[in-house]
Design a protein around this motif. Sequence first.
Motif, short mmCIF file in Angstrom:
data_model
loop_
_atom_site.label_atom_id
_atom_site.label_comp_id
_atom_site.label_asym_id
_atom_site.label_seq_id
_atom_site.Cartn_x
_atom_site.Cartn_y
_atom_site.Cartn_z
N THR A 52 0.88 -1.18 0.00
CA THR A 52 0.00 0.00 0.00
C THR A 52 0.91 1.22 0.00
OG1 THR A 52 -1.37 -1.27 1.50
CG2 THR A 52 -1.98 1.03 1.20
N VAL A 53 0.68 2.11 -0.97
CA VAL A 53 1.53 3.31 -1.05
C VAL A 53 0.70 4.52 -0.63
CG1 VAL A 53 2.96 4.74 -2.56
CG2 VAL A 53 2.84 2.28 -2.95
N SER A 54 1.29 5.36 0.23
CA SER A 54 0.60 6.61 0.60
C SER A 54 1.62 7.73 0.63
CB SER A 54 -0.07 6.45 1.97
OG SER A 54 0.91 6.11 2.91
N THR A 55 1.14 8.99 0.59
CA THR A 55 2.07 10.13 0.63
C THR A 55 2.15 10.67 2.05
OG1 THR A 55 1.46 10.62 -1.63
CG2 THR A 55 2.64 12.35 -0.46
N LEU A 56 3.37 10.86 2.53
CA LEU A 56 3.57 11.36 3.90
C LEU A 56 3.52 12.89 3.92
CD1 LEU A 56 6.59 9.07 4.85
CD2 LEU A 56 4.22 8.75 5.55
N ASP A 57 3.45 13.45 5.13
CA ASP A 57 3.40 14.92 5.26
C ASP A 57 4.63 15.58 4.64
OD1 ASP A 57 1.09 14.57 6.52
OD2 ASP A 57 1.87 14.85 8.58
N ASN A 58 5.80 14.87 4.71
CA ASN A 58 7.03 15.48 4.16
C ASN A 58 7.12 15.32 2.64
OD1 ASN A 58 7.63 12.81 3.80
ND2 ASN A 58 9.31 12.76 5.30
N GLY A 59 6.04 14.83 2.04
CA GLY A 59 6.02 14.72 0.57
C GLY A 59 6.57 13.41 0.05
N LYS A 60 7.28 12.66 0.92
CA LYS A 60 7.83 11.36 0.49
C LYS A 60 6.70 10.33 0.43
CE LYS A 60 12.68 11.03 1.36
NZ LYS A 60 13.68 10.08 1.68
N ARG A 61 6.90 9.32 -0.38
CA ARG A 61 5.90 8.25 -0.42
C ARG A 61 6.31 7.14 0.55
NH1 ARG A 61 4.96 5.81 -5.79
NH2 ARG A 61 7.20 6.04 -6.01
N GLU A 62 5.32 6.51 1.17
CA GLU A 62 5.60 5.39 2.08
C GLU A 62 4.99 4.13 1.46
OE1 GLU A 62 5.37 5.18 6.73
OE2 GLU A 62 3.39 4.69 5.92
N ALA A 63 5.81 3.09 1.32
CA ALA A 63 5.31 1.82 0.78
C ALA A 63 5.29 0.81 1.93
CB ALA A 63 6.23 1.33 -0.33
N VAL A 64 4.11 0.27 2.21
CA VAL A 64 3.97 -0.67 3.33
C VAL A 64 3.73 -2.08 2.77
CG1 VAL A 64 2.72 -1.20 5.45
CG2 VAL A 64 2.98 1.18 4.73
N ILE A 65 4.63 -3.00 3.13
CA ILE A 65 4.47 -4.39 2.67
C ILE A 65 3.74 -5.17 3.75
CG2 ILE A 65 5.70 -6.49 1.97
CD1 ILE A 65 8.03 -4.79 1.07
N ASP A 66 2.65 -5.80 3.37
CA ASP A 66 1.87 -6.60 4.33
C ASP A 66 2.37 -8.05 4.28
OD1 ASP A 66 0.09 -7.96 5.83
OD2 ASP A 66 -1.71 -7.16 4.84
N ILE A 67 3.23 -8.40 5.24
CA ILE A 67 3.86 -9.72 5.16
C ILE A 67 2.89 -10.86 5.49
CG2 ILE A 67 6.14 -8.74 5.75
CD1 ILE A 67 5.91 -10.57 8.31
N THR A 68 1.72 -10.53 6.03
CA THR A 68 0.76 -11.62 6.33
C THR A 68 0.18 -12.18 5.02
OG1 THR A 68 -1.09 -10.10 6.50
CG2 THR A 68 0.09 -10.57 8.54
N LYS A 69 0.46 -11.48 3.90
CA LYS A 69 -0.11 -11.94 2.62
C LYS A 69 0.89 -12.72 1.77
CE LYS A 69 -3.79 -8.59 2.28
NZ LYS A 69 -4.06 -7.21 1.93
N PHE A 70 2.09 -12.97 2.30
CA PHE A 70 3.07 -13.72 1.51
C PHE A 70 2.49 -15.06 1.03
CE2 PHE A 70 7.03 -11.66 3.65
CZ PHE A 70 7.03 -10.66 2.70
#
Length: 531
Positions: free
Chosen positions: A331-349
């Motif tokens: 899941t990718v979202s934009t942080l307050d500092n303008g950088k993007r954060e990519a979160v890997i959900d390891i429960t879905k491996f």
Amino acid sequence: MPVADAVSILSQGYTPSIILAVVAVLLIIRQRLAVQLDPKEPPILKPKVPYIGHIIGLFQHHGAYFDKLYARKPMPIATLPMINAKLYIITDPVMAQNAFRHKNLSFDPFTLEFAQRMLGVSDESMVPVRFAGDEKNPGFLAQFLKEIHEAMRGEYLHKMNADVLNGVAVTINELGKTFEPESLFYWLRGTITVATSNALFGSFNPFKDDPALGDALWDFDNGLMGLILNLFPAITFPAAYKGRAKIQEALIKYYTAEHDLDPSVSQMAKVRAALFRRKGIPAFDIGKFELALIHVSTANAIPTLFWNLCFVATAPKTTATIRKEIESIITVSTLDNGKREAVIDITKFDTHCPVLVSSYRETIRLANAQLGARRAMEDTILSDGKNEYLLKAGCDIQLPAGVPHLNEAAWGPTASSFDATRFMSPEERGDSSAKARLEDREQKRSYFPFGGGKHLCPGRNFAFAEILGTIAVLVTGFDVNNRDGGMIEIPKLGRARLGEGVAKPTGKGLTMGARIERRTGWEDVVWKFTC
Ligand code: HEM
């Protein structure tokens, strides 16, 4: 010179009775050295050099010796004579699983013998550890096992997974556009040693800010067999000896200050230290014992990660497939500092990443040649469902996983090469025919990299999360190439040495550099994991 003349010269001055006496002594020695075999025991597999050939073979070839023996004479179970002792080896998967589960075949004697030699713990502290149990109280090792297995499940495991992977993310997020480690193996080793020790020991982890301590751990690992042999180890294996002392000094301080009681510490580290304390073992020896905790948590996982990354990075099609699989759980979202954060959900491996998971299991199949050890505590009958064998009390048993892991009867003609999709289920491959399911069952039986029975590795689910999470971020967010930007070459994958489960790279493989470059479209991303 005719033989008769030579014999008469040799026997000049000796009476026939002396010659007879010498022959008699030699015969007695031969008889004493000859292994006595009950007809119900596994058949004997003689060494090429009588009496000592198997010992030489093991020290010369380590785990690979069992592959050589099997290639010379494939036997499901055999007795190896060694001077006047014997060692049983089991390569048949069904019999191996039965051996792992058999209550008379125990790992405890090795834990007790090796722990003291390997860790240099005092005799006094070994007294409670040796307690085997009575009608009222369980033995120390039984209690220890129960507690560590419980500490690696459910919420405790989730915390460890999150802690280790978010530690990996800290290192990855600090990398610039291009990062060029001089040695890919050493870089992974350093990164994972710190992340794993943080997950185990929490905020006061002594490995956190001291890379020399990480190096000391690997010096210790490198000379482990020398420490176990225990013949003037300070002189014969000085690096391992010093490494051990350095880490134990740091851990003794940690346990003396009772940092294991901090909430940031893993349940695994907590329950072990608590049990040692309840049994009256002082912090000095807890620090010595717990070198084993960090060692067992890193020794096999780190080389497995290295080989897995090499196999994937050198297979463009596999890399492309894994990237797609991982992208489906990010899941990718934009942080307050303008950088993007990519979160890997390891429960879905397991549900979304069949090729990634299969590549991990396949890496383990090729790289893991653990030599599961057990001792027969009583005369024991072991069966594979068709034949029965007697294992005599006091004899040791070796269950070399490397042999069934490479057996063509189970894995087919490509058994010795890497196939990233080999461990996909028949359904995932789109072939759920009876034949495909039967083959799948046969292969699962021939695969025991984590041992079995009550000693089945309690860290296997942690290793799964740690290794796959690290591969996921490195493969999806980066291109991993050699220092010139071309494809890396997979170093020679040998067999593990005695005392190891997974082979480490050697020679050029140890010093192979890499270029780790952020992929187009993922340059500004900060990585995170949900576990
Ligand atoms: C790919 C990585 C790993 C491999 C291949 C591996 C393999 C093994 C094997 C073969 C055993 C002996 C089992 C037996 O004799 O039946 C074992 C035991 C053990 N492993 Fe692992 N292991 C790995 C990672 C880990 C990790 C990450 C941890 C801890 C976080 C861990 C903790 C332990 C412990 C505490 C034992 C001793 C259990 C006992 O005596 O019953 N292992 N492991």
